[in-house]
Write a protein that holds these residues in place. Structure first.
Motif, PDB file in Angstrom:
ATOM      1  N   TRP A  61      91.265  32.648  47.251  1.00 35.15           N
ATOM      2  CA  TRP A  61      89.817  31.987  47.312  1.00 35.15           C
ATOM      3  C   TRP A  61      88.837  33.108  47.848  1.00 35.15           C
ATOM      4  CZ3 TRP A  61      86.966  28.664  45.049  1.00 35.15           C
ATOM      5  CH2 TRP A  61      85.553  28.167  45.492  1.00 35.15           C
ATOM      6  N   CYS A  94      97.174  31.107  48.786  1.00 36.68           N
ATOM      7  CA  CYS A  94      95.929  30.226  48.440  1.00 36.68           C
ATOM      8  C   CYS A  94      94.670  30.500  49.110  1.00 36.68           C
ATOM      9  CB  CYS A  94      96.362  28.856  48.266  1.00 36.68           C
ATOM     10  SG  CYS A  94      97.623  28.360  47.218  1.00 36.68           S
ATOM     11  N   ARG A 124      86.660  34.419  44.774  1.00 37.99           N
ATOM     12  CA  ARG A 124      85.703  33.646  44.705  1.00 37.99           C
ATOM     13  C   ARG A 124      84.402  34.070  44.323  1.00 37.99           C
ATOM     14  NH1 ARG A 124      83.991  30.715  50.098  1.00 37.99           N
ATOM     15  NH2 ARG A 124      83.603  32.993  50.464  1.00 37.99           N
TER      16      ARG A 124
END
Length: 238
Positions: A73, A69, A77
């Motif tokens: 990100w 995770c 992102r």
């Protein structure tokens, strides 16, 4: 998720998910790490349940999900949630005007409580007014329901307005560091230029760039129309 989409996502993350084999054991492949994480995110299954599905230790699964995770990100992102430019804000404002006839609106702001198990030794920090434990997802979205800026992880007991004030989003907005366009006149108006604003509910404080509805008592027609248009813009979050 289609196989093609999975392969594209895997290609973006593979280098961060590949670990070296040792003389004791073989490393878990990037494919299995990503598949396990997507299974957890899509179903919400517990680590104990995934332990039986994938025949991996619960602590191993916990480490894989957390690492993957974080990697998603970090790697994606900028691709899926880039920092908005002045042109981006103008496009967002045009979208809100077309969908709700609310001018100079650059986003709808609200918080969402995400239910969690009570973290150990946390007292009532995560216990919210809805009578369950949660963390808060504070999100600014455009007229097409897409996230523009998010703040994730605040205590469930904390009010949305307080979270916003202490978030990087709120700090940068107050410091005029979000690359907002220069104020412009409202459509059909000859008055002075008006700033671009975020629409929010009554829980947030008024500021030069945060707009909330008029109190519901003793409204004249102009205030009722304003509240109606603001509510239509805010309904993006529903």
């Amino acid at each position: 998720m289609s196989v093609a989409t999975f392969d594209i996502l895997l290609a973006s993350l593979r280098s961060g998910l590949a670990f070296q084999d040792t003389t004791i054991r073989r490393s878990i492949s990037p494919e299995e790490r990503l598949l396990l994480t997507l299974r957890f995110l899509a179903t919400g299954n517990s680590f104990a349940s995934l332990h039986y599905e994938y025949l991996l230790g619960i602590s191993t699964i916990s480490g894989i999900v957390c690492h993957t995770c974080q990697l998603i990100w970090q790697r994606l992102r900028e691709a899926v949630m880039p920092t908005p430019t002045a042109d981006d804000w103008l496009r967002i404002a045009d979208g809100f005007y077309q969908s709700s006839q609310f001018p100079n609106c650059i986003g709808a702001l609200d918080g969402k409580h995400i239910r969690v198990k009570k973290p150990p030794h946390s007292g009532s920090q995560y216990f919210n007014f809805k009578q369950y434990f949660s963390i808060v997802l504070l999100a600014l979205v455009d007229s097409n329901y897409r996230f523009i800026i998010v703040d994730i992880g605040a205590y469930g007991s904390t009010a949305d307005a307080r979270i916003f004030c202490s978030s990087r989003m709120g700090e940068r907005l107050r410091a005029n560091q979000l690359a907002l366009p220069e104020p412009r006149r409202l459509p059909g108006s000859s008055a002075s230029a008006a700033p671009f604003v975020i629409v929010a509910d009554e829980g947030f404080a008024l500021s030069p760039h945060v707009m909330r509805a008029f109190p519901r008592r003793d409204l004249d027609d102009r205030k009722r129309i304003f509240n109606y248009r603001l509510s239509r813009a805010r309904n993006t979050l529903q």
